[in-house]
Design a protein around this motif. Structure first.
Motif, PDB file in Angstrom:
ATOM      1  N   PHE A 198     -52.842 -18.333 -88.695  1.00  0.00           N
ATOM      2  CA  PHE A 198     -52.782 -18.204 -87.172  1.00  0.00           C
ATOM      3  C   PHE A 198     -52.477 -16.550 -86.877  1.00  0.00           C
ATOM      4  O   PHE A 198     -51.993 -15.936 -87.673  1.00  0.00           O
ATOM      5  CB  PHE A 198     -51.637 -18.971 -86.753  1.00  0.00           C
ATOM      6  CG  PHE A 198     -51.656 -20.265 -86.840  1.00  0.00           C
ATOM      7  CD1 PHE A 198     -52.297 -21.325 -85.886  1.00  0.00           C
ATOM      8  CD2 PHE A 198     -51.186 -20.985 -87.935  1.00  0.00           C
ATOM      9  CE1 PHE A 198     -52.526 -22.653 -86.229  1.00  0.00           C
ATOM     10  CE2 PHE A 198     -51.383 -22.395 -88.359  1.00  0.00           C
ATOM     11  CZ  PHE A 198     -52.126 -23.134 -87.300  1.00  0.00           C
ATOM     12  N   ASN A 199     -52.896 -16.199 -85.780  1.00  0.00           N
ATOM     13  CA  ASN A 199     -53.099 -14.661 -85.589  1.00  0.00           C
ATOM     14  C   ASN A 199     -51.526 -14.338 -85.064  1.00  0.00           C
ATOM     15  O   ASN A 199     -50.800 -15.104 -84.880  1.00  0.00           O
ATOM     16  CB  ASN A 199     -53.941 -14.217 -84.533  1.00  0.00           C
ATOM     17  CG  ASN A 199     -53.793 -15.076 -83.072  1.00  0.00           C
ATOM     18  OD1 ASN A 199     -52.737 -14.669 -82.680  1.00  0.00           O
ATOM     19  ND2 ASN A 199     -54.798 -15.396 -82.704  1.00  0.00           N
ATOM     20  N   GLU A 200     -51.366 -12.985 -85.244  1.00  0.00           N
ATOM     21  CA  GLU A 200     -49.985 -12.293 -85.031  1.00  0.00           C
ATOM     22  C   GLU A 200     -49.526 -12.782 -83.653  1.00  0.00           C
ATOM     23  O   GLU A 200     -48.449 -13.111 -83.429  1.00  0.00           O
ATOM     24  CB  GLU A 200     -50.181 -10.988 -85.193  1.00  0.00           C
ATOM     25  CG  GLU A 200     -48.716 -10.228 -85.068  1.00  0.00           C
ATOM     26  CD  GLU A 200     -48.830  -8.701 -85.147  1.00  0.00           C
ATOM     27  OE1 GLU A 200     -47.804  -8.192 -85.190  1.00  0.00           O
ATOM     28  OE2 GLU A 200     -49.823  -8.153 -85.306  1.00  0.00           O
ATOM     29  N   ALA A 201     -50.660 -12.645 -82.731  1.00  0.00           N
ATOM     30  CA  ALA A 201     -50.116 -12.769 -81.214  1.00  0.00           C
ATOM     31  C   ALA A 201     -49.426 -14.210 -80.976  1.00  0.00           C
ATOM     32  O   ALA A 201     -48.332 -14.642 -80.102  1.00  0.00           O
ATOM     33  CB  ALA A 201     -51.089 -12.580 -80.211  1.00  0.00           C
ATOM     34  N   LYS A 202     -50.202 -15.294 -81.684  1.00  0.00           N
ATOM     35  CA  LYS A 202     -49.884 -16.627 -81.268  1.00  0.00           C
ATOM     36  C   LYS A 202     -48.358 -16.841 -82.019  1.00  0.00           C
ATOM     37  O   LYS A 202     -47.369 -17.656 -81.573  1.00  0.00           O
ATOM     38  CB  LYS A 202     -50.610 -17.607 -81.869  1.00  0.00           C
ATOM     39  CG  LYS A 202     -51.999 -17.720 -81.041  1.00  0.00           C
ATOM     40  CD  LYS A 202     -53.058 -18.730 -81.636  1.00  0.00           C
ATOM     41  CE  LYS A 202     -54.244 -19.033 -80.702  1.00  0.00           C
ATOM     42  NZ  LYS A 202     -55.459 -19.741 -81.473  1.00  0.00           N
ATOM     43  N   LEU A 203     -48.461 -16.211 -83.198  1.00  0.00           N
ATOM     44  CA  LEU A 203     -47.111 -16.410 -84.151  1.00  0.00           C
ATOM     45  C   LEU A 203     -45.844 -15.581 -83.411  1.00  0.00           C
ATOM     46  O   LEU A 203     -44.939 -16.342 -83.462  1.00  0.00           O
ATOM     47  CB  LEU A 203     -47.338 -16.026 -85.551  1.00  0.00           C
ATOM     48  CG  LEU A 203     -48.181 -16.812 -86.241  1.00  0.00           C
ATOM     49  CD1 LEU A 203     -48.164 -16.145 -87.568  1.00  0.00           C
ATOM     50  CD2 LEU A 203     -47.661 -18.111 -86.405  1.00  0.00           C
ATOM     51  N   THR A 204     -46.139 -14.740 -82.787  1.00  0.00           N
ATOM     52  CA  THR A 204     -45.063 -14.015 -82.092  1.00  0.00           C
ATOM     53  C   THR A 204     -44.603 -14.647 -80.843  1.00  0.00           C
ATOM     54  O   THR A 204     -43.623 -14.829 -80.738  1.00  0.00           O
ATOM     55  CB  THR A 204     -45.689 -12.619 -81.411  1.00  0.00           C
ATOM     56  OG1 THR A 204     -45.998 -11.693 -82.528  1.00  0.00           O
ATOM     57  CG2 THR A 204     -44.531 -11.996 -80.769  1.00  0.00           C
ATOM     58  N   ILE A 205     -45.734 -15.377 -80.179  1.00  0.00           N
ATOM     59  CA  ILE A 205     -45.151 -16.080 -79.022  1.00  0.00           C
ATOM     60  C   ILE A 205     -44.334 -17.246 -79.446  1.00  0.00           C
ATOM     61  O   ILE A 205     -43.273 -17.722 -78.822  1.00  0.00           O
ATOM     62  CB  ILE A 205     -46.654 -16.699 -78.053  1.00  0.00           C
ATOM     63  CG1 ILE A 205     -47.143 -15.493 -77.643  1.00  0.00           C
ATOM     64  CG2 ILE A 205     -46.171 -17.698 -77.162  1.00  0.00           C
ATOM     65  CD1 ILE A 205     -48.520 -15.995 -77.024  1.00  0.00           C
ATOM     66  N   ILE A 206     -44.842 -18.002 -80.609  1.00  0.00           N
ATOM     67  CA  ILE A 206     -43.961 -19.164 -80.973  1.00  0.00           C
ATOM     68  C   ILE A 206     -42.637 -18.833 -81.509  1.00  0.00           C
ATOM     69  O   ILE A 206     -41.656 -19.270 -81.140  1.00  0.00           O
ATOM     70  CB  ILE A 206     -45.081 -19.869 -82.333  1.00  0.00           C
ATOM     71  CG1 ILE A 206     -46.288 -20.509 -81.561  1.00  0.00           C
ATOM     72  CG2 ILE A 206     -43.756 -20.912 -83.222  1.00  0.00           C
ATOM     73  CD1 ILE A 206     -47.156 -20.865 -82.832  1.00  0.00           C
TER      74      ILE A 206
END
Length: 475
Positions: A198-206
């Motif tokens: 999963f990309n960094e942006a999605k993981l940061t949001i989660i």
């Protein structure tokens, strides 16, 4: 709201005193380039709000009272500017180690907190590990066990309804509550090494949503609530930054919030969001690196009256000739700093064009201040047309009057000494404040005509900024 004022001096990156006042019942939005003191401000608040915890960590392992004092002093020395104590950190006019914070729940998240994923040796990521070691009030031992279902339900709801992401978060059946992420759109479902799928942006949001959902469940409801975020949105695209801003403003409206960012576009985005959700509840500041020190400037002071006051004080003799050049440089830096913020959303046209012409070295700069009016090249064209259309003048007279009018507007030569300062401000790329504005060593002197033209430019810039602010924020 808990914080009413902050004062910092000789602490980490702050060599001189910096103060934020009038925060009673207000939130705080601060923009500052990397290295401008945002992290130092964050650490000053952290030192105050979590002093006892930080003190305990610093002296842990001391063998006797003398060793404890030595460890404490070593810790505090490292926090001082250039490791030269003492320093000043005060909140609400009370020093960092004596402020009563027993009735406050303070939640602090930094860039590291939003981008760090504590995977275990098997590549799994547990809720327990994600919530450990944060600058949060003490988390009860069974908090995750008692609250994981509520946290996951909230995160999944926000992901779907507020971020429009077709992602679902669950946990396995272990006592660590290891996270499982499923992308319903692609069918991808992973519980190990999720950062590889999963990309960094999605993981940061989660990551942020898990921690902020926990914030909503923690603490004492009778306590004051603080939420402090330092550059947590760096890996998000603009759409997700917008969603995140809306999430913060709608879910944490009862919290006093301090938002720190080095991203000018996000600073502007957040300012616009404030108008919709919490108008008149925010103070906005910018941290400026000026010479060897960090200054803080309020958006409210970056108005035309500052340049106009400087001009009036010079004309009336309240500022000496040998001091005016330095004052002009300081004021110009502040105005360009604000201008650069606006240029990130391309709000300024004429101001940017004038500065680009000045920097080109080949184009003329036409600018004239007439009373309260700022006249530009368009006004010069109008004046020239009037001269050419004047039937009472001879052709030679018209040529002479046109040349005189052009000279009247032409301020290129007088402003060339400002070019070294302006060049260092990369208006369309990255804001870098030039350090020559303070101190006169090695700087050229200004003549009266140069001073007047420089003040005209300042007034033009500040009028432009005031008009932009009025048009956008009072719309």
């Amino acid at each position: 709201m808990f914080i009413e004022n902050i004062k910092i001096e000789k602490f980490k990156g702050f060599s001189s005193a910096v103060e934020v006042n009038n925060m009673k019942d207000m939130n705080l939005l601060i923009y500052g380039e990397n290295g401008s003191g945002k992290s130092s401000l964050y650490e000053a608040i952290r030192l105050t709000m979590y002093y006892n915890r930080l003190y305990k960590n610093a002296v842990d392992g001391a063998i006797d009272p003398a060793d404890e004092i030595r460890r404490r002093d070593n810790w505090l020395t490292k926090l001082a500017y250039a490791e030269t104590p003492p320093f000043i950190v005060e909140i609400n006019n009370t020093t960092y180690n004596t402020l009563n914070t027993s009735n406050v729940d303070c939640y602090m998240l930094s860039y590291v907190d939003s981008h760090y994923f504590p995977f275990d040796q098997d590549g799994k990521l547990s809720l327990n590990a994600m919530l450990w070691g944060l600058n949060f009030p003490d988390i009860p031992t069974d908090f995750v066990k008692d609250s994981f279902e509520v946290i996951l339900a909230e995160v999944n709801s926000v992901l779907k309804k507020e971020f429009y992401l077709n992602i679902n978060i669950t946990v396995d059946g272990t006592n660590d509550y290891n996270i499982i992420i499923e992308d319903r759109h692609s069918g991808l479902k992973k519980s190990t090494n999720i950062d590889q799928y999963f990309n960094e942006a999605k993981l940061t949001i989660i990551n942020l949503l898990i921690k902020l959902s926990a914030v909503e469940l923690l603490g004492d409801h009778s306590h004051e609530k603080l939420l402090i975020l330092d550059d947590v949105i760096s890996s998000m695209d603009m759409a997700n930054r917008t969603f995140f801003t809306h999430y913060i403003l709608t879910h944490f409206y009862k919290y006093q919030k301090i938002i720190l960012t080095h991203n000018a576009s996000y600073y502007n985005l957040f300012q616009s969001a404030i108008i919709l959700h919490e108008k008149n509840k925010w103070i906005q500041h910018s941290l400026l690196v000026v010479g060897d020190s960090i200054n803080i400037a309020s958006s409210s002071v970056l108005k035309s009256r500052d340049a106009k006051t400087l001009n009036d004080h010079y004309i009336t003799g309240r500022i000496a000739s040998n001091d005016i050049a330095n004052k002009i440089r300081q004021c110009l830096e502040t105005q360009i700093h604000e201008l650069a913020l606006w240029l990130h959303m391309e709000s300024v046209d004429q101001s940017g064009r004038i500065i680009n012409n000045l920097l080109s070295g080949t184009k003329k700069v036409y600018l004239k201040v007439d009373g309260k009016k700022v006249l530009l090249s368009e006004d010069l064209n109008y004046d020239l047309q009037n001269i050419l259309n004047d039937g009472t003048k001879t052709d030679s007279g018209k040529v002479t009057d046109c040349l005189n009018k052009i000279r009247e507007y032409d301020c290129t030569n007088e402003l060339t000494k400002l070019i070294p300062i302006i060049k260092e401000v990369r208006l369309y790329e990255k804001l870098v404040l030039h350090q020559l504005s303070h101190g006169r060593t090695g700087l050229p002197s200004f003549s009266n005509s140069e001073i007047k033209k420089s003040l005209d430019l300042l007034i033009f810039l500040s009028n432009s900024l005031a008009d932009i602010s009025k048009n956008i924020y009072e719309a």
